[in-house]
Scaffold this active site. Structure first.
Site, short mmCIF file in Angstrom:
data_model
loop_
_atom_site.label_atom_id
_atom_site.label_comp_id
_atom_site.label_asym_id
_atom_site.label_seq_id
_atom_site.Cartn_x
_atom_site.Cartn_y
_atom_site.Cartn_z
N SER A 34 24.84 -0.86 59.14
CA SER A 34 23.60 -1.09 58.39
C SER A 34 23.57 -2.48 57.76
CB SER A 34 23.52 -0.05 57.28
OG SER A 34 22.48 -0.35 56.39
N TYR B 245 26.19 3.49 49.78
CA TYR B 245 25.91 3.62 51.22
C TYR B 245 26.46 2.40 51.96
CZ TYR B 245 23.13 3.77 55.52
OH TYR B 245 22.72 3.77 56.84
N LYS C 184 29.59 2.12 54.72
CA LYS C 184 29.42 1.57 56.08
C LYS C 184 30.40 0.42 56.31
CE LYS C 184 26.05 4.03 57.95
NZ LYS C 184 26.18 4.77 59.21
#
Ligand code: UFG
Length: 325
Positions: free
Chosen positions: A117, A141, A145
């Site tokens: 991402s 998040y 990642k």
């Protein structure tokens, strides 16, 4: 023609990848818990229901289907949720990928393409941002990642895993044939929420802050068509097989649009009035995220076809009407 295991193949990007693989003559075997995925989106190959943390089940499925590669989409995706529940995201993204990599080693599968991402960059100093920019994620998040990518680099050294991480910017749109599309519950993403307001399913779209350092004060994002993302996975797979290395690539259109610009474009395309209300900033939102995707274009040979904003909103609108008529 090959068999490829698609974790999270009942989800948004994963189901589009299944279609792209089937079109190219391959067999996508979907591995999905169906906790957030949808059985109805599994249309291009068999479904194996299983959890990404279930090492034994993953090995059993791989030993039965003999995939030559794995594409890993099974992941939670909500930045806001990751801020509230960082441990859940660490467990899902880092822990899940670790289990998958262990299972692949046990089953003798050594090619992997994963969904990463733009969130790994955090709040980058530059727009567009290239892969050479430092990764300084600003939400759990993005942290997870990035840790996932680091785990893959370690697995490459320890047991020769060839991997490619694709750093998506803002996935949008839907299959142009209407066979699959975006289906999240709850839906937090801008374009489907704007279309909900266009349909009257919501009274208005709330703009999350208009005091960012951008031309109109609203956040700027790089929207990239989900079918173009799907195509990139086939190219990345070929790259992993051919180069036996680990690499990360940005996937975006290289153009940024503000929240207000997206709403205006959706008004034109749908012909509907879309009421807007002004809300507060959302936690963890960087002001501007735009991709420099030159590396994916030159090294993978990626050539996005429908990543102009209008095509993405048109395809999303057609899917939205089909889902909610
Ligand atoms: N937004 C609104 N109102 C809404 C929904 C969104 O103003 O109702 C704004 C957001 O605050 C943001 C922009 O529209 O500024 C885009 O928001 P999305 O939720 O559509 O997408 P994000 O940029 O937050 O998230 C995307 C991916 C994530 C990924 C992230 C990387 O969906 O999975 O990019 O930064 F982690």
């Amino acid at each position: 023609m090959a068999t490829v295991l698609i974790t999270g193949g009942a989800g948004y990007v994963g189901s589009h990848a299944c279609k792209a693989l089937a079109r190219a003559g391959h067999t996508p075997v979907v591995y999905d818990s169906l906790i957030r995925g949808h059985r109805e989106l599994v249309k291009w190959g068999p479904l194996e229901i299983g959890d990404i943390h279930d090492r034994a089940r993953l090995i059993e499925v791989m030993n039965r289907h003999h995939p030559v590669a794995v594409m890993h989409f099974a992941s939670f995706i909500f930045v806001g949720e990751s801020v509230e529940k960082p441990d859940l995201y660490e467990e899902n993204i880092v822990g899940g990928t670790r289990t998958l990599v262990e299972a692949m080693a046990a089953a003798g599968v050594d090619n992997l393409v994963v969904s990463s991402s733009a969130a790994v960059y955090g709040n980058p100093a530059r727009a567009p941002v290239s892969e050479d920019e430092p990764c300084r994620p600003v939400n759990p998040y993005g942290v997870s990642k990035l840790k996932m990518e680091q785990l893959l680099a370690a697995a490459q050294k320890s047991h020769g895993l060839a991997w490619v991480a694709l750093r998506y910017f803002n996935a949008a749109g839907a299959d142009p044939d209407g066979e699959t599309g975006e289906w999240h519950d709850p839906e937090t993403h801008l374009i489907p929420r704007v279309l909900d307001a266009a349909l009257g399913r919501d009274a208005a779209i709330t703009i999350n802050g208009n005091d960012y350092p951008t031309p109109d004060g609203t956040c700027v994002r790089d929207y990239v068509h989900v079918s173009d993302l799907a195509d990139a996975h086939l190219l990345a797979w070929r790259h992993a097989v051919g180069n036996r290395e680990g690499a990360a690539f940005n996937l975006g259109s290289s153009r940024g649009f503000s929240v207000r610009e997206v709403v205006d474009a959706a008004r034109k395309i749908t012909g509907r009035s879309i009421p807007v209300v002004l809300g507060v900033r959302r936690d963890g939102d960087p002001p501007v995220l735009v991709a420099d995707s030159a590396r994916a274009r030159s090294i993978l040979g990626w050539a996005p076809q429908r990543s102009d904003l209008a095509s993405q909103i048109e395809d999303a609108w057609a899917w939205h009407l089909k889902m909610h008529k």
